[in-house]
Write a protein that holds these residues in place. Structure first.
Motif, short mmCIF file in Angstrom:
data_model
loop_
_atom_site.label_atom_id
_atom_site.label_comp_id
_atom_site.label_asym_id
_atom_site.label_seq_id
_atom_site.Cartn_x
_atom_site.Cartn_y
_atom_site.Cartn_z
N UNK A 118 -19.50 101.96 -106.24
CA UNK A 118 -19.69 101.47 -107.63
C UNK A 118 -21.25 100.53 -107.75
N UNK A 119 -21.48 99.63 -106.78
CA UNK A 119 -22.73 98.86 -106.80
C UNK A 119 -23.55 99.59 -106.22
N UNK A 120 -23.26 100.72 -105.49
CA UNK A 120 -24.42 101.56 -104.96
C UNK A 120 -25.21 102.33 -105.99
N UNK A 121 -24.51 102.71 -107.17
CA UNK A 121 -24.72 103.18 -108.26
C UNK A 121 -25.23 102.57 -109.20
N UNK A 122 -25.26 101.20 -108.99
CA UNK A 122 -25.73 99.98 -110.14
C UNK A 122 -24.87 99.98 -111.26
N UNK A 123 -23.37 100.12 -111.12
CA UNK A 123 -22.70 100.06 -112.21
C UNK A 123 -22.08 98.98 -112.36
N UNK A 124 -21.83 98.33 -113.24
CA UNK A 124 -20.97 97.08 -113.20
C UNK A 124 -19.55 97.48 -113.52
N UNK A 125 -18.99 96.49 -112.70
CA UNK A 125 -17.55 96.69 -112.40
C UNK A 125 -16.71 95.85 -113.15
N UNK A 181 -17.28 91.05 -105.73
CA UNK A 181 -17.28 90.95 -107.18
C UNK A 181 -17.89 89.68 -107.76
N UNK A 182 -18.93 89.32 -108.08
CA UNK A 182 -19.24 88.14 -108.68
C UNK A 182 -19.38 88.30 -110.07
N UNK A 183 -18.28 87.46 -110.76
CA UNK A 183 -18.22 87.40 -112.42
C UNK A 183 -19.39 87.21 -113.13
N UNK A 184 -19.63 87.73 -113.70
CA UNK A 184 -21.06 87.57 -114.56
C UNK A 184 -22.42 88.23 -113.95
N UNK A 185 -22.20 88.30 -112.94
CA UNK A 185 -23.49 88.63 -111.68
C UNK A 185 -23.55 90.09 -111.81
N UNK A 186 -22.32 91.00 -111.04
CA UNK A 186 -22.34 92.19 -110.98
C UNK A 186 -21.26 93.12 -111.54
N UNK A 187 -20.49 92.14 -112.05
CA UNK A 187 -19.20 92.73 -112.84
C UNK A 187 -18.44 91.57 -113.69
N UNK A 238 -26.08 91.58 -121.65
CA UNK A 238 -25.09 91.75 -120.63
C UNK A 238 -25.01 92.98 -119.78
N UNK A 239 -25.18 94.00 -120.23
CA UNK A 239 -25.07 95.12 -119.68
C UNK A 239 -26.39 95.33 -118.72
N UNK A 240 -27.39 94.78 -119.09
CA UNK A 240 -28.88 94.89 -118.15
C UNK A 240 -28.28 93.81 -116.90
N UNK A 241 -28.12 92.62 -117.18
CA UNK A 241 -27.81 91.74 -116.30
C UNK A 241 -26.72 91.89 -115.21
N UNK A 242 -25.69 92.64 -115.79
CA UNK A 242 -24.76 93.23 -114.80
C UNK A 242 -25.11 94.34 -113.79
#
Length: 393
Positions: A289-296, A311-317, A340-344
């Motif tokens: 998921x993160x390799x694809x740059x997708x927020x979880x 998973x860090x809430x508010x940072x990558x998901x 929010x989408x861009x930040x995640x």
């Protein structure tokens, strides 16, 4: 040349690249790695994710399963020939008592590798209690994540005998495949699948089974669909609940079950997705998921494997309560809030560069060197102390 033996109950396809990379890394250091493994039990065979690891790295050995839960493997010749034996801490390994005794007597350097406490919902509390009393009976630990390393230290394992492996899968291929897909190809694929290029996509990729709580995900997706008509859900994977899933969504054309896909086939779905959705347990899927740059977007559960710590809430998901409404609201918040989408997404990309197979191989290699360099007299003394401490608990 020094020899290292890693014992696995079976060989999973997602471990292939790791073992190949570790073999090459250790070989450059003058260390020979052998990975011994056996056949899957009936339950694991349903996942259809087993593969063979070819010699000289892999060595398939006879394994006998008892009650579908415990395995005895004929690895003693390799154990005796190795300078370091690494095995899982699970009770299922019937060779472990003998190997741990060898460690306690100073006859063999022995290490555990794994996730420590197993929070899978079908785990027996008695089994976990029993297992935790033996966590420190070995010379070294290769912990899946930093959270597991901290747990082991709290159980009495010396900090200088623990390696944080930073468990991961090989994402290099997926990253490259995604980067090779043009925006035009994404638009064409979206239109072909959903009927329009403006569709908002939620992606689930993983095991189709009870622990992933797909009914929960489907209920939240349906709620999101009511407020976001352009929302579509794509489900990738296979498992024992596949037929039930297909039956449940057969009259909902906006839910697309596409079956199992390898990286080459599945890259387009990661590329077109806006968010990655997991209502059940979060495992190694988080790395892809993160390799694809997708927020979880996931829920808070006490059954999560240790990779949930990535998973860090508010940072990558987002990690939200295990409640359909809360999960739905989180989906909509991300889809409707570009900032929010861009930040995640930015955080997911950063995490994707951190949790890599290359980093895992290097962490493991360093741990092997430190363990081999450790004075056996000191390690056997530590093992005997652990045995005494456990006996007095």
């Amino acid at each position: 040349m020094r020899k290292v033996l890693i014992v696995q109950s079976e060989m999973k396809h997602y471990r292939l690249a790791f073992f190949e990379g570790l073999y090459k890394a250790l070989q450059r250091d003058g260390i020979v790695l052998t990975v011994a493994y056996s056949n899957s039990n009936t339950l694991q065979a349903e996942r259809k994710d087993r593969i063979d690891l070819q010699p000289p790295i892999g060595k398939r050995v006879k394994g006998r399963w008892f009650f579908g839960r415990f395995i005895y493997q004929d690895v003693w010749e390799d154990v005796l020939a190795s300078d370091l034996v690494i095995v899982g801490s699970e009770v299922k390994f019937l060779i472990n008592p003998a190997i741990m005794t060898m460690s306690a007597l100073g006859l063999k350097k022995v290490a555990f590798w794994g996730l420590g406490p197993n929070r899978h919902p079908d785990r027996s509390p008695m089994t976990e209690w029993f297992k935790q009393h033996f966590f420190t009976w070995v010379d070294w630990w290769f912990a899946y994540t930093e959270s597991i390393a901290d747990y082991l230290k709290s159980r009495g394992m010396s900090p200088d005998r623990v390696t944080n492996v930073q468990n991961a899968t090989d994402t290099a291929e997926l990253k490259q495949l995604i980067s090779n897909i043009s925006e035009e190809e994404v638009e064409e694929a979206k239109i072909a699948l959903t009927g329009q290029s403006s569709s908002r996509i939620g992606l689930y990729c993983g095991f189709i089974g009870a622990i992933k709580e797909l009914p929960f995900l489907l209920e939240a997706a349906r709620s999101a669909k009511k407020k976001c008509p352009e929302f579509h859900l794509i489900i990738v994977g296979d498992g024992p609940d596949r037929v039930q899933l297909q039956r449940e969504i057969e009259h909902e054309p906006w839910i697309h079950y596409v079956g199992f896909k390898n990286h080459e086939q599945g890259a387009i779905y990661y590329k077109m997705a806006d968010v990655f959705l997991l209502g059940g347990t979060v495992g190694l899927a988080v790395v892809d998921c993160f390799a694809a740059g997708l927020p979880l977007i996931a829920t808070v559960l006490n059954t999560h494997p240790p990779e949930i710590s990535y998973v860090k809430h508010g940072h990558n998901g987002l990690l939200v309560a295990h409640d359909v409404q809360a999960f739905t609201d989180s989906i909509l918040n991300v889809l409707f809030d570009p900032s929010l989408m861009e930040r995640l997404r930015r955080g997911a990309h950063e995490s994707g560069n951190q949790y890599t197979m290359e980093a895992m191989v290097e962490n493991y290699r360093v741990g092997v060197h430190k363990c081999l360099a450790m004075r056996k007299s000191a390690s056997s003394s530590f093992a005997r102390e652990s045995l005494t401490r456990t006996a007095n608990d």
